[in-house]
Motif scaffolding. Structure first.
Motif, PDB file in Angstrom:
ATOM      1  N   LYS A   1      -4.262 -10.182  -0.135  1.00 38.16           N
ATOM      2  CA  LYS A   1      -3.165  -9.338  -0.036  1.00 38.16           C
ATOM      3  C   LYS A   1      -2.923  -8.246  -0.412  1.00 38.16           C
ATOM      4  CE  LYS A   1      -0.377 -13.796  -0.462  1.00 38.16           C
ATOM      5  NZ  LYS A   1       0.739 -14.686  -1.124  1.00 38.16           N
ATOM      6  N   ASN A   2      -4.081  -7.852  -1.161  1.00 39.11           N
ATOM      7  CA  ASN A   2      -4.323  -6.538  -1.476  1.00 39.11           C
ATOM      8  C   ASN A   2      -5.728  -6.103  -1.901  1.00 39.11           C
ATOM      9  OD1 ASN A   2      -5.028  -7.527  -4.421  1.00 39.11           O
ATOM     10  ND2 ASN A   2      -3.106  -8.083  -4.434  1.00 39.11           N
TER      11      ASN A   2
ATOM     12  N   PRO B   1       4.357  -7.621   6.559  1.00 39.98           N
ATOM     13  CA  PRO B   1       3.255  -7.235   7.746  1.00 39.98           C
ATOM     14  C   PRO B   1       2.141  -8.137   7.959  1.00 39.98           C
ATOM     15  CG  PRO B   1       2.792  -6.380   5.597  1.00 39.98           C
ATOM     16  CD  PRO B   1       3.998  -7.114   5.465  1.00 39.98           C
ATOM     17  N   SER B   2       2.237  -9.190   7.519  1.00 41.64           N
ATOM     18  CA  SER B   2       1.092 -10.248   7.870  1.00 41.64           C
ATOM     19  C   SER B   2       1.504 -11.447   8.619  1.00 41.64           C
ATOM     20  CB  SER B   2       0.502 -10.771   6.756  1.00 41.64           C
ATOM     21  OG  SER B   2      -0.054  -9.713   5.835  1.00 41.64           O
TER      22      SER B   2
ATOM     23  N   SER C   1       4.429  -8.256   2.104  1.00 37.09           N
ATOM     24  CA  SER C   1       5.640  -7.580   1.831  1.00 37.09           C
ATOM     25  C   SER C   1       5.425  -6.109   1.761  1.00 37.09           C
ATOM     26  CB  SER C   1       6.532  -7.952   0.741  1.00 37.09           C
ATOM     27  OG  SER C   1       5.980  -7.773  -0.325  1.00 37.09           O
ATOM     28  N   MET C   2       6.245  -5.190   2.493  1.00 41.84           N
ATOM     29  CA  MET C   2       5.829  -3.737   2.493  1.00 41.84           C
ATOM     30  C   MET C   2       7.558  -3.311   2.873  1.00 41.84           C
ATOM     31  SD  MET C   2       3.437  -1.518   4.830  1.00 41.84           S
ATOM     32  CE  MET C   2       4.422  -2.087   6.405  1.00 41.84           C
TER      33      MET C   2
ATOM     34  N   ASP D   1      -4.996  -0.737  11.278  1.00 35.06           N
ATOM     35  CA  ASP D   1      -4.570   0.381  11.097  1.00 35.06           C
ATOM     36  C   ASP D   1      -3.224   0.549  10.174  1.00 35.06           C
ATOM     37  OD1 ASP D   1      -4.936   3.068  11.091  1.00 35.06           O
ATOM     38  OD2 ASP D   1      -3.503   3.689  12.830  1.00 35.06           O
ATOM     39  N   LEU D   2      -2.782  -0.737   9.842  1.00 36.87           N
ATOM     40  CA  LEU D   2      -1.613  -0.741   9.299  1.00 36.87           C
ATOM     41  C   LEU D   2      -1.829  -0.279   7.630  1.00 36.87           C
ATOM     42  CD1 LEU D   2       1.648  -1.301   9.406  1.00 36.87           C
ATOM     43  CD2 LEU D   2       0.935  -3.748   8.685  1.00 36.87           C
TER      44      LEU D   2
END
Length: 352
Positions: free
Chosen positions: A278-279, A254-255, A238-239, A106-107
């Motif tokens: 990653k995207n 986040p990973s 990264s976030m 859900d992130l």
């Protein structure tokens, strides 16, 4: 409409050739030769109960007999209606998608078409497009959280698989991640399918935190059953997060819980590959790469539905022949009928 045996139509002029040959023989013969039944259908020569039929009767008899012959030959040529081509299912792979529905899916660390989405919704959109290119495959869907569940059995109805995936929700199977159980559940499904190409695509964003079996022993079982596993680790590296009142921002990974080592080992054990997404763009390219690695290379085949129509001209043929027969022998049938009913009528008159 088409004919299955069009060469049969060459028999249409056969009565005309017979008639011309018979006429030639009659012209070259001084004395008449009588062949029983040979001229029973000739125009003007029909004999009914020892009397010559009228010209009108003979004319209609000839018309019905010619039409009956034409219908018979058309039926012999087997007229058919051929429908539009229908593609046959290609012999593709038995492909099982195992999708992580744990709480971390859900992130919202994915940006898809300028919209920020959570990981699961991104997977839904990408896999939906992936399924459109897998026509010919038999595809199933396993979802896993605290445990693994068969969400869709292996089927060629890819539209239903896509629809059920779109309806899946985060934590629907629990908040944790049972990767080992997902592999075992997928193995149970795929081992019942033909052995030619058993493929599993395992997508997760974390590490094994639940279940009754560890991922690597489960991968060994899958390998023994001829199942190749492509593993995908999803999640941004990264976030940026805003702190209280947006005054301070901090960057996080986040990973950090993604167990890439285990995912690589699973892929290696089963002769598959590991991919990192990653995207959304990388996820799309990964599924495209899987398409290239496991192509559906059989040429598309078609079948034409065929409906036979020969029974219609055949029925008309028999109907016309019965009409000609009725006209020819109508007087004789009527006379015999009168003979049959006359004694009965006489007895009825004597009893009165």
């Amino acid at each position: 409409m088409t004919f299955a045996w069009p060469l049969a139509l060459l028999l249409l002029p056969l009565p005309l050739l017979f008639w011309r040959y018979q006429k030639t023989v009659e012209d070259n013969t001084q004395a008449p030769i009588y062949v029983p039944g040979a001229s029973q259908w000739q125009l003007g020569n029909a004999q009914v109960s020892g009397r010559v039929s009228s010209a009108a009767q003979a004319k209609w008899i000839m018309i019905f007999m010619i039409a009956s012959w034409i219908c018979f030959i058309v039926a012999l040529a087997r007229p058919q209606w051929v429908g539009d081509p229908i593609p046959l299912p290609a012999q593709g792979h038995d492909l099982l998608l195992a999708v992580d529905l744990s709480g971390s899916m859900d992130l919202e660390d994915m940006v898809y078409q300028n919209k920020r989405l959570n990981r699961l919704n991104t997977v839904k959109l990408v896999v939906r497009d992936f399924l459109k290119e897998r026509q010919g495959d038999r595809v199933g869907l396993v979802v896993f959280g605290d445990a693994a569940f068969i969400h869709t059995p292996v089927t060629r109805d890819l539209e239903s698989v896509s629809k059920l995936l779109m309806e899946a929700q985060v934590e629907m199977a629990g908040p944790n991640t049972a990767i080992g159980d997902a592999i075992i559940k997928s193995t149970d499904v795929l081992r019942d399918q033909p052995e030619e190409a058993r493929i599993m695509v395992l997508l997760t964003d974390g590490a094994n935190t639940a279940g009754e079996i560890q991922p690597l022993p489960a991968a060994e079982i899958a390998a023994k059953n001829g199942i190749k596993i492509y593993t995908i680790g999803i999640g941004a590296d990264s976030m940026t997060r805003s702190s209280l009142f947006g005054l301070f921002n901090n960057t996080v990974n986040p990973s950090k819980d993604l167990d890439e080592k285990t995912l690589k080992a699973i892929a290696k054990t089963t002769s598959g590959l590991y991919f990192r997404a990653k995207n959304p763009e990388q996820l799309e390219s990964i599924y495209q790469k899987i398409n290239e690695l496991e192509p559906i290379d059989q040429d598309e085949q078609f079948i034409h539905p065929v409906k036979e129509w020969f029974y219609w001209p055949l029925a008309v043929c028999f109907a016309l022949y019965l009409l000609a027969f009725s006209i020819k022998y109508f007087d004789q049938i009527a006379e015999r009928f009168n003979r049959f009913t006359s004694p009965q009528a006489s007895r009825d008159g004597g009893n009165q």
